[in-house]
Design a protein around this motif. Sequence first.
Motif, PDB file in Angstrom:
ATOM      1  N   GLN A 256     -11.375  26.923  18.517  1.00  0.00           N
ATOM      2  CA  GLN A 256     -10.990  28.094  17.740  1.00  0.00           C
ATOM      3  C   GLN A 256      -9.592  28.537  18.163  1.00  0.00           C
ATOM      4  O   GLN A 256      -9.189  28.325  19.307  1.00  0.00           O
ATOM      5  CB  GLN A 256     -11.983  29.242  17.952  1.00  0.00           C
ATOM      6  CG  GLN A 256     -13.402  28.916  17.500  1.00  0.00           C
ATOM      7  CD  GLN A 256     -14.303  30.134  17.553  1.00  0.00           C
ATOM      8  OE1 GLN A 256     -13.878  31.245  17.253  1.00  0.00           O
ATOM      9  NE2 GLN A 256     -15.557  29.913  17.934  1.00  0.00           N
ATOM     10  N   PRO A 257      -8.865  29.149  17.236  1.00  0.00           N
ATOM     11  CA  PRO A 257      -7.535  29.627  17.612  1.00  0.00           C
ATOM     12  C   PRO A 257      -7.630  30.771  18.619  1.00  0.00           C
ATOM     13  O   PRO A 257      -8.597  31.545  18.609  1.00  0.00           O
ATOM     14  CB  PRO A 257      -6.947  30.104  16.280  1.00  0.00           C
ATOM     15  CG  PRO A 257      -8.118  30.402  15.416  1.00  0.00           C
ATOM     16  CD  PRO A 257      -9.181  29.409  15.825  1.00  0.00           C
ATOM     17  N   ASP A 258      -6.642  30.870  19.488  1.00  0.00           N
ATOM     18  CA  ASP A 258      -6.592  31.980  20.434  1.00  0.00           C
ATOM     19  C   ASP A 258      -6.529  33.296  19.666  1.00  0.00           C
ATOM     20  O   ASP A 258      -5.891  33.391  18.607  1.00  0.00           O
ATOM     21  CB  ASP A 258      -5.375  31.858  21.341  1.00  0.00           C
ATOM     22  CG  ASP A 258      -5.453  30.641  22.245  1.00  0.00           C
ATOM     23  OD1 ASP A 258      -6.500  29.975  22.252  1.00  0.00           O
ATOM     24  OD2 ASP A 258      -4.441  30.358  22.932  1.00  0.00           O
ATOM     25  N   ARG A 259      -7.184  34.310  20.215  1.00  0.00           N
ATOM     26  CA  ARG A 259      -7.233  35.594  19.525  1.00  0.00           C
ATOM     27  C   ARG A 259      -6.793  36.708  20.471  1.00  0.00           C
ATOM     28  O   ARG A 259      -7.271  36.788  21.607  1.00  0.00           O
ATOM     29  CB  ARG A 259      -8.667  35.867  19.040  1.00  0.00           C
ATOM     30  CG  ARG A 259      -8.811  37.146  18.240  1.00  0.00           C
ATOM     31  CD  ARG A 259     -10.065  37.091  17.370  1.00  0.00           C
ATOM     32  NE  ARG A 259     -11.274  37.029  18.163  1.00  0.00           N
ATOM     33  CZ  ARG A 259     -12.015  38.100  18.501  1.00  0.00           C
ATOM     34  NH1 ARG A 259     -11.613  39.309  18.128  1.00  0.00           N
ATOM     35  NH2 ARG A 259     -13.117  37.966  19.195  1.00  0.00           N
ATOM     36  N   HIS A 260      -5.897  37.553  20.016  1.00  0.00           N
ATOM     37  CA  HIS A 260      -5.459  38.704  20.794  1.00  0.00           C
ATOM     38  C   HIS A 260      -6.451  39.853  20.573  1.00  0.00           C
ATOM     39  O   HIS A 260      -6.825  40.150  19.437  1.00  0.00           O
ATOM     40  CB  HIS A 260      -4.046  39.135  20.391  1.00  0.00           C
ATOM     41  CG  HIS A 260      -3.007  38.102  20.685  1.00  0.00           C
ATOM     42  ND1 HIS A 260      -2.647  37.748  21.971  1.00  0.00           N
ATOM     43  CD2 HIS A 260      -2.265  37.318  19.871  1.00  0.00           C
ATOM     44  CE1 HIS A 260      -1.728  36.815  21.944  1.00  0.00           C
ATOM     45  NE2 HIS A 260      -1.476  36.527  20.672  1.00  0.00           N
TER      46      HIS A 260
END
Length: 298
Positions: A256-260
Amino acid sequence: MGSTTASDISSQLTRLRHQVGAPAVGMVLTLVVVCEESNQYDAVRAASEAAREHPSRILAVIPRERGEATRLDAEIRVGELTTGEVVLLRLYGELTEHADSVLAPLLLPDIPVVVWWPGDAPEAPAKDPVGHFGQRRVTDARSAPDPVGAIKRRIEGYTPGDTDLAWTRITPWRSLLAAAFDQPVGKIVEGYVEAEPNHPSASLLAVWLSEKLDAPVKVVPSGGPGLTKVRLVLEQGEVAVERHDSRTATLIRPGQPDRHVALARRPTSDLLAEELRRLDPDEVYASAIRHVADHDGS
């Protein structure tokens, strides 16, 4: 009010309430703050800010010089910076050993009492004469000379109703890490909690994760400040939360894409307000301190 008595303080509170139209029946608890003169300003301010959510009678117990003549000085604030009342009680002489006798007449009847030690705290808060009044007793291991040692000793004097702000500080971390496992990610092999040295919240978080994930989780030092990163190693990849500053962090999950995400450092008033929302024993905290003394934090 210099050289006063608890009876005179109670009478003065009644008069001031009538003057400002703030009846005591609107208060939901009595918050007792046991502090030194050096930290009373910050402690009372935090308590007053927390009381905006929980209208309270705040009684700050400030022991002063034991060698002086026995007397009680009081400073009363009603309708200032808080929806409740604030009474600063400065105890001198032999009275420093009998704060409970001063407090007893000032506790609001039929509502809960919470006792908070923002600095030095007794080893067994519930057996302390002042702590005995509280349904909840809040300490802060971070203020101790040896913070991790202090949190490890909490179990020795633990009574249901005790808690520590070192535990409260990791609530957002626990919530975020729990959310990271909303979808299956595989078996956790091991984990690491990175934090500045001797950080009690890191030890508590490592124990909580180890229990929940049934995997070894170690504390490793970082440059801080506070908690900086949690790494959970999977059979393939890893789940990680890395805090970059005092406001945000990055959530990393396999595939999954990194999430802030928001992960702010909270002021003491917010931590205290969280603890005032519940008056029942925190069994998860009790389990954590029960295991933290035996946990390998190296």
